[in-house]
Design an enzyme around this catalytic site. Structure first.
Site, PDB file in Angstrom:
ATOM      1  CE  LYS A  12      -4.360  -1.178   1.935  1.00 20.01           C
ATOM      2  NZ  LYS A  12      -5.576  -1.097   2.784  1.00 20.01           N
ATOM      3  CG  ASP A  69     -13.102   1.174   5.052  1.00 18.23           C
ATOM      4  OD1 ASP A  69     -12.117   0.349   6.045  1.00 18.23           O
ATOM      5  OD2 ASP A  69     -13.592   1.165   5.490  1.00 18.23           O
ATOM      6  N   GLY A 151      -8.799 -11.245  -2.220  1.00 18.81           N
ATOM      7  CA  GLY A 151      -9.666 -10.595  -1.463  1.00 18.81           C
ATOM      8  C   GLY A 151     -11.270 -11.264  -2.708  1.00 18.81           C
TER       9      GLY A 151
HETATM   10  P1  IMP Z   1     -10.313  -2.917   4.625  1.00 21.61           P
HETATM   11  O1  IMP Z   1      -8.917  -3.086   4.951  1.00 21.61           O
HETATM   12  O2  IMP Z   1     -11.223  -2.445   5.866  1.00 21.61           O
HETATM   13  O3  IMP Z   1     -10.286  -2.111   3.491  1.00 21.61           O
HETATM   14  O4  IMP Z   1     -11.295  -4.093   3.859  1.00 21.61           O
HETATM   15  C1  IMP Z   1     -11.114  -3.486   2.775  1.00 21.61           C
HETATM   16  C2  IMP Z   1     -11.686  -5.249   2.545  1.00 21.61           C
HETATM   17  O5  IMP Z   1     -12.654  -5.771   1.149  1.00 21.61           O
HETATM   18  C3  IMP Z   1     -10.292  -6.725   2.212  1.00 21.61           C
HETATM   19  O6  IMP Z   1     -10.123  -7.887   3.040  1.00 21.61           O
HETATM   20  C4  IMP Z   1     -11.456  -6.688   0.822  1.00 21.61           C
HETATM   21  O7  IMP Z   1     -11.870  -8.067   1.548  1.00 21.61           O
HETATM   22  C5  IMP Z   1     -12.531  -6.117  -0.032  1.00 21.61           C
HETATM   23  N1  IMP Z   1     -11.691  -5.956  -0.701  1.00 21.61           N
HETATM   24  C6  IMP Z   1     -11.283  -4.323  -0.752  1.00 21.61           C
HETATM   25  N2  IMP Z   1     -10.573  -3.793  -2.108  1.00 21.61           N
HETATM   26  C7  IMP Z   1     -10.677  -4.753  -2.818  1.00 21.61           C
HETATM   27  C8  IMP Z   1      -9.760  -5.644  -4.431  1.00 21.61           C
HETATM   28  O8  IMP Z   1      -9.580  -4.417  -4.908  1.00 21.61           O
HETATM   29  N3  IMP Z   1     -10.737  -6.571  -4.064  1.00 21.61           N
HETATM   30  C9  IMP Z   1     -10.848  -8.149  -3.860  1.00 21.61           C
HETATM   31  N4  IMP Z   1     -11.662  -7.143  -2.459  1.00 21.61           N
HETATM   32  C10 IMP Z   1     -11.272  -6.286  -2.097  1.00 21.61           C
END
Ligand code: IMP
Length: 200
Positions: A12, A69, A151
């Site tokens: 990231k 997020d 994901g």
């Molecule tokens: P964060 O880290 O709380 O933003 O969680 C985001 C979650 O959304 C991740 O754990 C993934 O499951 C899903 N996610 C977000 N962006 C992507 C992407 O580009 N591809 C696939 N899954 C994603």
């Protein structure tokens, strides 16, 4: 100006550094400053959760902090899993189990429309806040397709590319993805903010 990224993920950091390099800002990971915070994401919107993370790390470091997020919102599930995407089905599931669960929940649903959303926010020690949102419209597939990504990538189809996120190269995905769009919009917001500060 030095910024801290509210994340432990070096990928990231790289992504953000590439996009913000023309602004001449320095960015470090929270782990490089010895900050071991994982604030609870208690917000009900992506904006709220991004700011919760950014504010917590800004307060711990005293530096402007950037956080993101993101999640997948499906029309049939009234925007779900949305802000709960990372936790969908509980903490014991892996990525594959999570998208299989989503495929199950989608069975018999008329609409497969969905969008990925990403919000990038920055909290400054003086209380200022900037944020930017990016969205990528698509469809939830019927079966997983593609090997790459993470994901929900294998079940998210982008119709104009005729590919799932998991079939795209990082460059292809970055050009159309929610995160790519949010980061580019954020770079614009940050540039405007920094220019405004210089002018003051
Ligand atoms: P964060 O880290 O709380 O933003 O969680 C985001 C979650 O959304 C991740 O754990 C993934 O499951 C899903 N996610 C977000 N962006 C992507 C992407 O580009 N591809 C696939 N899954 C994603």
């Amino acid at each position: 100006m030095k910024f801290v990224l509210a994340s432990h993920n070096p990928r990231k950091l790289e992504e953000l550094q590439t996009i913000l390099q023309q602004l001449g800002v320095e960015i470090v990971l929270q782990s490089q400053l010895g900050i071991d915070l994982e604030p609870e994401e208690t917000g009900t919107t992506f904006e709220e959760n991004a700011l919760i993370k950014a504010r917590a790390v800004m307060e711990a470091s005293g530096l402007p902090a950037i956080a993101d997020d993101s999640g997948l919102c499906s029309e049939a599930l009234n925007g779900g899993p949305g802000v709960y995407s990372a936790r969908y089905g509980g903490p014991d599931l892996n990525d594959q189990q999570r998208y299989q669960l989503l495929l199950q929940s989608m069975r018999g649903q008329l609409s497969r429309k969905a969008s990925f959303v990403s919000v990038v926010a920055c909290a400054f020690p003086n209380g200022d806040v900037i944020s930017a949102r990016g969205e990528c419209e698509g469809r939830i597939g019927f079966t997983p397709v593609g090997e790459d990504g993470f994901g929900y990538d294998p079940i998210f189809l982008v119709p104009e590319c005729k590919k799932t996120f998991a079939q795209m190269t990082p460059e292809e995905k970055n050009a159309v993805s929610h995160r790519g769009k949010a980061l580019r919009a954020f770079a614009g917001e940050l540039e405007t903010y920094l220019n405004g500060r210089q002018a003051r």
